[in-house]
Write a protein that holds these residues in place. Structure first.
Motif, PDB file in Angstrom:
ATOM      1  N   MET A   1      -4.745  60.236 -30.042  1.00 19.30           N
ATOM      2  CA  MET A   1      -3.222  59.516 -29.945  1.00 19.30           C
ATOM      3  C   MET A   1      -3.220  58.316 -30.109  1.00 19.30           C
ATOM      4  SD  MET A   1      -0.813  62.951 -29.219  1.00 19.30           S
ATOM      5  CE  MET A   1       0.076  62.682 -30.065  1.00 19.30           C
ATOM      6  N   LEU A   2      -2.468  57.312 -30.936  1.00 22.13           N
ATOM      7  CA  LEU A   2      -2.368  55.813 -30.759  1.00 22.13           C
ATOM      8  C   LEU A   2      -0.714  55.607 -29.989  1.00 22.13           C
ATOM      9  CD1 LEU A   2      -4.121  54.905 -33.600  1.00 22.13           C
ATOM     10  CD2 LEU A   2      -4.808  54.899 -30.799  1.00 22.13           C
ATOM     11  N   GLU A   3      -0.534  54.457 -29.646  1.00 20.87           N
ATOM     12  CA  GLU A   3       0.858  53.855 -29.133  1.00 20.87           C
ATOM     13  C   GLU A   3       1.602  53.916 -30.455  1.00 20.87           C
ATOM     14  OE1 GLU A   3       1.670  52.815 -26.062  1.00 20.87           O
ATOM     15  OE2 GLU A   3       0.139  53.087 -25.444  1.00 20.87           O
ATOM     16  N   LEU A   4       2.582  54.145 -30.138  1.00 15.48           N
ATOM     17  CA  LEU A   4       3.696  54.010 -31.149  1.00 15.48           C
ATOM     18  C   LEU A   4       3.706  53.015 -31.958  1.00 15.48           C
ATOM     19  CD1 LEU A   4       6.798  55.778 -29.992  1.00 15.48           C
ATOM     20  CD2 LEU A   4       5.153  56.923 -31.289  1.00 15.48           C
ATOM     21  N   GLU A   5       3.666  51.873 -31.661  1.00 22.06           N
ATOM     22  CA  GLU A   5       3.287  50.454 -32.038  1.00 22.06           C
ATOM     23  C   GLU A   5       1.603  49.392 -32.827  1.00 22.06           C
ATOM     24  OE1 GLU A   5       5.884  48.615 -32.005  1.00 22.06           O
ATOM     25  OE2 GLU A   5       7.081  50.279 -30.630  1.00 22.06           O
ATOM     26  N   TRP A   6       0.917  50.970 -33.143  1.00 24.45           N
ATOM     27  CA  TRP A   6      -0.237  50.191 -32.808  1.00 24.45           C
ATOM     28  C   TRP A   6      -0.280  50.517 -34.925  1.00 24.45           C
ATOM     29  CZ3 TRP A   6      -2.840  52.304 -36.615  1.00 24.45           C
ATOM     30  CH2 TRP A   6      -4.675  51.912 -36.717  1.00 24.45           C
ATOM     31  N   PRO A   7       0.942  50.915 -35.444  1.00 28.27           N
ATOM     32  CA  PRO A   7       0.561  50.258 -37.411  1.00 28.27           C
ATOM     33  C   PRO A   7       1.345  49.551 -37.654  1.00 28.27           C
ATOM     34  CG  PRO A   7       1.541  52.601 -37.004  1.00 28.27           C
ATOM     35  CD  PRO A   7       1.504  52.235 -35.600  1.00 28.27           C
ATOM     36  N   LYS A   8       2.273  48.720 -36.240  1.00 30.22           N
ATOM     37  CA  LYS A   8       2.962  47.270 -36.215  1.00 30.22           C
ATOM     38  C   LYS A   8       1.538  46.432 -36.446  1.00 30.22           C
ATOM     39  CE  LYS A   8       7.712  48.533 -36.343  1.00 30.22           C
ATOM     40  NZ  LYS A   8       8.995  48.598 -34.847  1.00 30.22           N
ATOM     41  N   LEU A   9       1.537  46.791 -35.253  1.00 27.77           N
ATOM     42  CA  LEU A   9      -0.401  46.201 -34.422  1.00 27.77           C
ATOM     43  C   LEU A   9      -1.461  45.470 -34.947  1.00 27.77           C
ATOM     44  CD1 LEU A   9       0.147  47.139 -30.702  1.00 27.77           C
ATOM     45  CD2 LEU A   9       1.524  44.766 -32.085  1.00 27.77           C
ATOM     46  N   ASN A  10      -1.066  47.016 -36.889  1.00 30.31           N
ATOM     47  CA  ASN A  10      -3.003  46.220 -37.236  1.00 30.31           C
ATOM     48  C   ASN A  10      -2.367  46.603 -38.683  1.00 30.31           C
ATOM     49  OD1 ASN A  10      -4.932  47.459 -35.151  1.00 30.31           O
ATOM     50  ND2 ASN A  10      -3.626  48.621 -34.392  1.00 30.31           N
ATOM     51  N   GLN A  11      -1.681  45.927 -38.995  1.00 27.52           N
ATOM     52  CA  GLN A  11      -1.387  45.848 -40.335  1.00 27.52           C
ATOM     53  C   GLN A  11      -2.156  44.758 -40.893  1.00 27.52           C
ATOM     54  OE1 GLN A  11       2.513  44.080 -42.105  1.00 27.52           O
ATOM     55  NE2 GLN A  11       3.705  44.356 -39.237  1.00 27.52           N
ATOM     56  N   ARG A  12      -2.631  44.828 -42.257  1.00 24.37           N
ATOM     57  CA  ARG A  12      -3.278  44.367 -42.824  1.00 24.37           C
ATOM     58  C   ARG A  12      -2.836  43.676 -44.651  1.00 24.37           C
ATOM     59  NH1 ARG A  12      -8.629  47.520 -41.758  1.00 24.37           N
ATOM     60  NH2 ARG A  12      -9.071  46.871 -39.992  1.00 24.37           N
ATOM     61  N   VAL A  22      -0.990  57.943 -35.479  1.00 31.13           N
ATOM     62  CA  VAL A  22       0.058  57.499 -34.128  1.00 31.13           C
ATOM     63  C   VAL A  22       0.002  58.862 -33.560  1.00 31.13           C
ATOM     64  CG1 VAL A  22       1.792  56.887 -33.231  1.00 31.13           C
ATOM     65  CG2 VAL A  22       0.862  55.136 -35.053  1.00 31.13           C
ATOM     66  N   HIS A  23       0.176  59.758 -34.558  1.00 36.96           N
ATOM     67  CA  HIS A  23       0.558  61.602 -34.068  1.00 36.96           C
ATOM     68  C   HIS A  23      -0.498  62.290 -33.970  1.00 36.96           C
ATOM     69  CE1 HIS A  23       4.690  59.724 -34.321  1.00 36.96           C
ATOM     70  NE2 HIS A  23       4.581  59.465 -35.544  1.00 36.96           N
ATOM     71  N   GLY A  24      -1.202  62.249 -34.035  1.00 35.86           N
ATOM     72  CA  GLY A  24      -3.037  62.885 -33.960  1.00 35.86           C
ATOM     73  C   GLY A  24      -3.418  62.889 -34.866  1.00 35.86           C
ATOM     74  N   SER A  44      -8.001  66.765 -39.343  1.00 39.63           N
ATOM     75  CA  SER A  44      -6.726  67.564 -39.847  1.00 39.63           C
ATOM     76  C   SER A  44      -4.988  67.072 -39.009  1.00 39.63           C
ATOM     77  CB  SER A  44      -6.346  68.864 -38.691  1.00 39.63           C
ATOM     78  OG  SER A  44      -5.800  69.201 -38.906  1.00 39.63           O
ATOM     79  N   MET A  45      -4.814  66.035 -40.021  1.00 40.27           N
ATOM     80  CA  MET A  45      -4.094  65.808 -40.171  1.00 40.27           C
ATOM     81  C   MET A  45      -2.378  66.070 -39.936  1.00 40.27           C
ATOM     82  SD  MET A  45      -1.755  63.733 -42.973  1.00 40.27           S
ATOM     83  CE  MET A  45      -1.088  64.715 -44.152  1.00 40.27           C
ATOM     84  N   SER A  46      -1.367  65.042 -38.305  1.00 39.69           N
ATOM     85  CA  SER A  46      -0.593  65.802 -37.616  1.00 39.69           C
ATOM     86  C   SER A  46       0.594  66.220 -38.709  1.00 39.69           C
ATOM     87  CB  SER A  46      -0.026  64.520 -36.912  1.00 39.69           C
ATOM     88  OG  SER A  46       1.113  65.098 -36.322  1.00 39.69           O
ATOM     89  N   ILE A  47       1.361  67.158 -38.956  1.00 44.10           N
ATOM     90  CA  ILE A  47       2.454  67.596 -39.980  1.00 44.10           C
ATOM     91  C   ILE A  47       3.865  66.897 -39.160  1.00 44.10           C
ATOM     92  CG2 ILE A  47       1.017  69.108 -40.621  1.00 44.10           C
ATOM     93  CD1 ILE A  47       2.355  71.470 -39.440  1.00 44.10           C
ATOM     94  N   GLU A  48       3.651  66.822 -38.026  1.00 41.31           N
ATOM     95  CA  GLU A  48       4.544  66.280 -37.392  1.00 41.31           C
ATOM     96  C   GLU A  48       4.931  64.710 -36.972  1.00 41.31           C
ATOM     97  OE1 GLU A  48       6.387  69.469 -35.106  1.00 41.31           O
ATOM     98  OE2 GLU A  48       6.981  70.878 -35.969  1.00 41.31           O
ATOM     99  N   ASN A  49       5.699  64.281 -36.461  1.00 44.49           N
ATOM    100  CA  ASN A  49       5.594  63.171 -35.821  1.00 44.49           C
ATOM    101  C   ASN A  49       6.429  63.115 -34.600  1.00 44.49           C
ATOM    102  OD1 ASN A  49       4.238  61.936 -37.992  1.00 44.49           O
ATOM    103  ND2 ASN A  49       6.902  60.977 -38.879  1.00 44.49           N
ATOM    104  N   ARG A  50       5.974  63.320 -33.817  1.00 42.64           N
ATOM    105  CA  ARG A  50       5.895  63.743 -32.242  1.00 42.64           C
ATOM    106  C   ARG A  50       5.402  63.233 -31.154  1.00 42.64           C
ATOM    107  NH1 ARG A  50       6.839  70.521 -32.070  1.00 42.64           N
ATOM    108  NH2 ARG A  50       7.748  69.361 -30.159  1.00 42.64           N
ATOM    109  N   CYS A  51       4.951  62.191 -31.411  1.00 41.79           N
ATOM    110  CA  CYS A  51       4.545  60.949 -30.501  1.00 41.79           C
ATOM    111  C   CYS A  51       5.525  60.920 -29.480  1.00 41.79           C
ATOM    112  CB  CYS A  51       3.827  60.361 -31.132  1.00 41.79           C
ATOM    113  SG  CYS A  51       2.719  59.082 -30.169  1.00 41.79           S
TER     114      CYS A  51
END
Length: 67
Positions: A1-12, A22-24, A44-51
């Motif tokens: 699992m990653l920090e909730l801010e990870w998508p914002k910090l890893n924009q391209r 983020v959610h595993g 196997s993608m997470s089906i819920e955003n529960r981080c």
């Protein structure tokens, strides 16, 4: 699992990665092959955003069997 801010910090080029990262996700390593219930390619993608937020613990129950 990653920090909730990870998508914002890893924009391209102004594009954020999916929140699913983020959610595993579970995936096989080495020669282990995975047959995911909710596939995103071989993962196997997470089906819920529960981080949970920073400082809180996240848990997963993983069920595995060998044939």
């Amino acid at each position: 699992m990653l920090e909730l801010e990870w998508p914002k910090l890893n924009q391209r080029n102004g594009v954020m990665p999916p929140d699913a990262y983020v959610h595993g996700e579970l995936f096989g390593v080495g020669k282990l092959k995975v047959v995911p219930d909710n596939p995103r390619g071989p993962r196997s993608m997470s089906i819920e955003n529960r981080c949970k937020g920073r400082g809180e613990w996240n848990t997963y129950d993983v069920v595995a069997w060998m044939e």
